[in-house]
Design a protein around this motif. Structure first.
Motif, PDB file in Angstrom:
ATOM      1  N   SER A 149       0.820  -1.199   0.000  1.00 46.85           N
ATOM      2  CA  SER A 149       0.000   0.000   0.000  1.00 46.85           C
ATOM      3  C   SER A 149       0.859   1.255   0.000  1.00 46.85           C
ATOM      4  O   SER A 149       1.901   1.313   0.650  1.00 46.85           O
ATOM      5  CB  SER A 149      -0.911   0.014   1.231  1.00 46.85           C
ATOM      6  OG  SER A 149      -1.710   1.180   1.225  1.00 46.85           O
ATOM      7  N   ASP A 150       0.363   2.251  -0.712  1.00 45.41           N
ATOM      8  CA  ASP A 150       0.993   3.565  -0.758  1.00 45.41           C
ATOM      9  C   ASP A 150       0.262   4.483   0.226  1.00 45.41           C
ATOM     10  O   ASP A 150      -0.324   5.478  -0.158  1.00 45.41           O
ATOM     11  CB  ASP A 150       0.941   4.113  -2.189  1.00 45.41           C
ATOM     12  CG  ASP A 150       1.600   5.470  -2.315  1.00 45.41           C
ATOM     13  OD1 ASP A 150       2.434   5.821  -1.471  1.00 45.41           O
ATOM     14  OD2 ASP A 150       1.259   6.177  -3.272  1.00 45.41           O
TER      15      ASP A 150
ATOM     16  N   GLY B  77      -2.434   3.710   2.069  1.00 46.09           N
ATOM     17  CA  GLY B  77      -3.883   3.519   2.097  1.00 46.09           C
ATOM     18  C   GLY B  77      -4.371   2.869   3.377  1.00 46.09           C
ATOM     19  O   GLY B  77      -3.598   2.510   4.262  1.00 46.09           O
TER      20      GLY B  77
ATOM     21  N   ILE C  79       0.873   0.240  -9.977  1.00 45.32           N
ATOM     22  CA  ILE C  79      -0.041   1.062  -9.178  1.00 45.32           C
ATOM     23  C   ILE C  79      -1.444   0.785  -9.703  1.00 45.32           C
ATOM     24  O   ILE C  79      -1.724   0.980 -10.881  1.00 45.32           O
ATOM     25  CB  ILE C  79       0.317   2.550  -9.303  1.00 45.32           C
ATOM     26  CG1 ILE C  79       1.761   2.779  -8.857  1.00 45.32           C
ATOM     27  CG2 ILE C  79      -0.662   3.404  -8.500  1.00 45.32           C
ATOM     28  CD1 ILE C  79       2.330   4.128  -9.262  1.00 45.32           C
TER      29      ILE C  79
ATOM     30  N   ASP D 172      -5.056   0.833 -10.932  1.00 43.32           N
ATOM     31  CA  ASP D 172      -5.917   1.822 -11.577  1.00 43.32           C
ATOM     32  C   ASP D 172      -7.352   1.521 -11.168  1.00 43.32           C
ATOM     33  O   ASP D 172      -7.977   0.612 -11.688  1.00 43.32           O
ATOM     34  CB  ASP D 172      -5.757   1.730 -13.095  1.00 43.32           C
ATOM     35  CG  ASP D 172      -6.676   2.675 -13.847  1.00 43.32           C
ATOM     36  OD1 ASP D 172      -7.440   3.443 -13.199  1.00 43.32           O
ATOM     37  OD2 ASP D 172      -6.661   2.638 -15.091  1.00 43.32           O
ATOM     38  N   TYR D 173      -7.863   2.286 -10.217  1.00 44.32           N
ATOM     39  CA  TYR D 173      -9.201   2.024  -9.676  1.00 44.32           C
ATOM     40  C   TYR D 173     -10.324   2.403 -10.637  1.00 44.32           C
ATOM     41  O   TYR D 173     -11.489   2.203 -10.322  1.00 44.32           O
ATOM     42  CB  TYR D 173      -9.364   2.701  -8.313  1.00 44.32           C
ATOM     43  CG  TYR D 173      -8.545   2.009  -7.245  1.00 44.32           C
ATOM     44  CD1 TYR D 173      -8.999   0.837  -6.659  1.00 44.32           C
ATOM     45  CD2 TYR D 173      -7.318   2.504  -6.847  1.00 44.32           C
ATOM     46  CE1 TYR D 173      -8.255   0.181  -5.697  1.00 44.32           C
ATOM     47  CE2 TYR D 173      -6.558   1.854  -5.885  1.00 44.32           C
ATOM     48  CZ  TYR D 173      -7.037   0.698  -5.314  1.00 44.32           C
ATOM     49  OH  TYR D 173      -6.285   0.039  -4.365  1.00 44.32           O
TER      50      TYR D 173
ATOM     51  N   GLU E  91     -10.825   1.329  -3.107  1.00 46.45           N
ATOM     52  CA  GLU E  91     -10.030   2.507  -3.456  1.00 46.45           C
ATOM     53  C   GLU E  91      -9.223   3.049  -2.284  1.00 46.45           C
ATOM     54  O   GLU E  91      -8.141   3.600  -2.472  1.00 46.45           O
ATOM     55  CB  GLU E  91     -10.934   3.621  -4.014  1.00 46.45           C
ATOM     56  CG  GLU E  91     -11.616   3.284  -5.313  1.00 46.45           C
ATOM     57  CD  GLU E  91     -12.911   2.474  -5.126  1.00 46.45           C
ATOM     58  OE1 GLU E  91     -13.369   2.281  -3.979  1.00 46.45           O
ATOM     59  OE2 GLU E  91     -13.454   2.023  -6.145  1.00 46.45           O
ATOM     60  N   ASP E  92      -9.721   2.896  -1.073  1.00 45.35           N
ATOM     61  CA  ASP E  92      -9.033   3.430   0.107  1.00 45.35           C
ATOM     62  C   ASP E  92      -7.727   2.698   0.418  1.00 45.35           C
ATOM     63  O   ASP E  92      -6.925   3.185   1.202  1.00 45.35           O
ATOM     64  CB  ASP E  92      -9.942   3.360   1.332  1.00 45.35           C
ATOM     65  CG  ASP E  92     -11.096   4.336   1.254  1.00 45.35           C
ATOM     66  OD1 ASP E  92     -11.041   5.266   0.416  1.00 45.35           O
ATOM     67  OD2 ASP E  92     -12.060   4.179   2.025  1.00 45.35           O
ATOM     68  N   GLU E  93      -7.521   1.532  -0.190  1.00 42.22           N
ATOM     69  CA  GLU E  93      -6.316   0.757   0.103  1.00 42.22           C
ATOM     70  C   GLU E  93      -5.078   1.311  -0.591  1.00 42.22           C
ATOM     71  O   GLU E  93      -3.965   1.049  -0.150  1.00 42.22           O
ATOM     72  CB  GLU E  93      -6.521  -0.714  -0.272  1.00 42.22           C
ATOM     73  CG  GLU E  93      -7.533  -1.394   0.614  1.00 42.22           C
ATOM     74  CD  GLU E  93      -7.732  -2.865   0.276  1.00 42.22           C
ATOM     75  OE1 GLU E  93      -7.039  -3.392  -0.624  1.00 42.22           O
ATOM     76  OE2 GLU E  93      -8.583  -3.486   0.927  1.00 42.22           O
ATOM     77  N   LYS E  94      -5.250   2.055  -1.700  1.00 38.83           N
ATOM     78  CA  LYS E  94      -4.123   2.593  -2.467  1.00 38.83           C
ATOM     79  C   LYS E  94      -3.109   1.485  -2.748  1.00 38.83           C
ATOM     80  O   LYS E  94      -1.927   1.586  -2.448  1.00 38.83           O
ATOM     81  CB  LYS E  94      -3.485   3.775  -1.744  1.00 38.83           C
ATOM     82  CG  LYS E  94      -4.423   4.962  -1.606  1.00 38.83           C
ATOM     83  CD  LYS E  94      -3.788   6.125  -0.910  1.00 38.83           C
ATOM     84  CE  LYS E  94      -2.724   6.745  -1.797  1.00 38.83           C
ATOM     85  NZ  LYS E  94      -2.089   7.923  -1.187  1.00 38.83           N
ATOM     86  N   GLU E  95      -3.610   0.418  -3.366  1.00 39.40           N
ATOM     87  CA  GLU E  95      -2.832  -0.795  -3.575  1.00 39.40           C
ATOM     88  C   GLU E  95      -1.824  -0.673  -4.714  1.00 39.40           C
ATOM     89  O   GLU E  95      -2.092  -0.069  -5.742  1.00 39.40           O
ATOM     90  CB  GLU E  95      -3.793  -1.957  -3.863  1.00 39.40           C
ATOM     91  CG  GLU E  95      -3.154  -3.306  -3.928  1.00 39.40           C
ATOM     92  CD  GLU E  95      -4.176  -4.423  -4.025  1.00 39.40           C
ATOM     93  OE1 GLU E  95      -3.743  -5.566  -4.228  1.00 39.40           O
ATOM     94  OE2 GLU E  95      -5.387  -4.169  -3.898  1.00 39.40           O
ATOM     95  N   CYS E  96      -0.671  -1.285  -4.493  1.00 45.72           N
ATOM     96  CA  CYS E  96       0.370  -1.440  -5.501  1.00 45.72           C
ATOM     97  C   CYS E  96       0.773  -2.910  -5.476  1.00 45.72           C
ATOM     98  O   CYS E  96       0.859  -3.512  -4.411  1.00 45.72           O
ATOM     99  CB  CYS E  96       1.590  -0.591  -5.160  1.00 45.72           C
ATOM    100  SG  CYS E  96       1.245   1.173  -5.083  1.00 45.72           S
TER     101      CYS E  96
END
Length: 132
Positions: free
Chosen positions: A46-47, A49, A73, A75-76, A91-96
């Motif tokens: 996570s970045d 998130g 990264i 793309d939500y 979306e709140d996780e800011k997943e990578c």
């Protein structure tokens, strides 16, 4: 061809420092300074998130990659990608995603004081670039 989590992780579209990951396990990993870790599978990081671990195992880890690491990264706005990685409404996780084969070196391993004072281990890592 159906998009898979592995395919998405290999689509490197950025490089980010400060990625983090939280793990809850029912055993201690034994992270030691200088140890080299090679990811066996693609992994979600996570970045910054809001990510909630999906189990309540007793040994907790907070892992951080200090330097920039090439990653995908998420793309939500891409529904096919979200479905492939199971990240719908996340979306709140800011997943990578880091692909399998990514190499990380342990800068700071398990320290008993972390577990005693905070209830989890803090592990600091650095990305190691592949030599060609």
């Amino acid at each position: 061809m159906k998009l898979t989590r592995e395919m998405v992780s290999k689509d490197i579209n950025g490089s980010i420092s400060g990625l983090g990951r939280q793990l809850n396990l029912n055993w201690e990993m034994g992270y030691e300074e200088g140890q080299i870790i090679t990811l066996e599978n693609e992994e979600s990081w996570s970045d910054g998130g809001m990510f909630t671990v999906g189990n309540d195992f007793s040994v907790s880890y907070q892992l951080f990659i200090e330097n920039e690491v090439p990653c995908h990264i998420v793309d939500y706005t891409n529904e096919d990608e979200l479905k492939a990685i199971g990240a719908e409404d996340c979306e709140d996780e800011k997943e990578c995603l880091l692909p399998a084969g990514t190499k990380l070196r342990v800068l700071q391993g398990e320290q008993e004081i972390d577990l005693q004072e905070m209830g989890y281990y803090t592990i600091h890592l650095e990305y190691i670039e592949e030599e060609n």
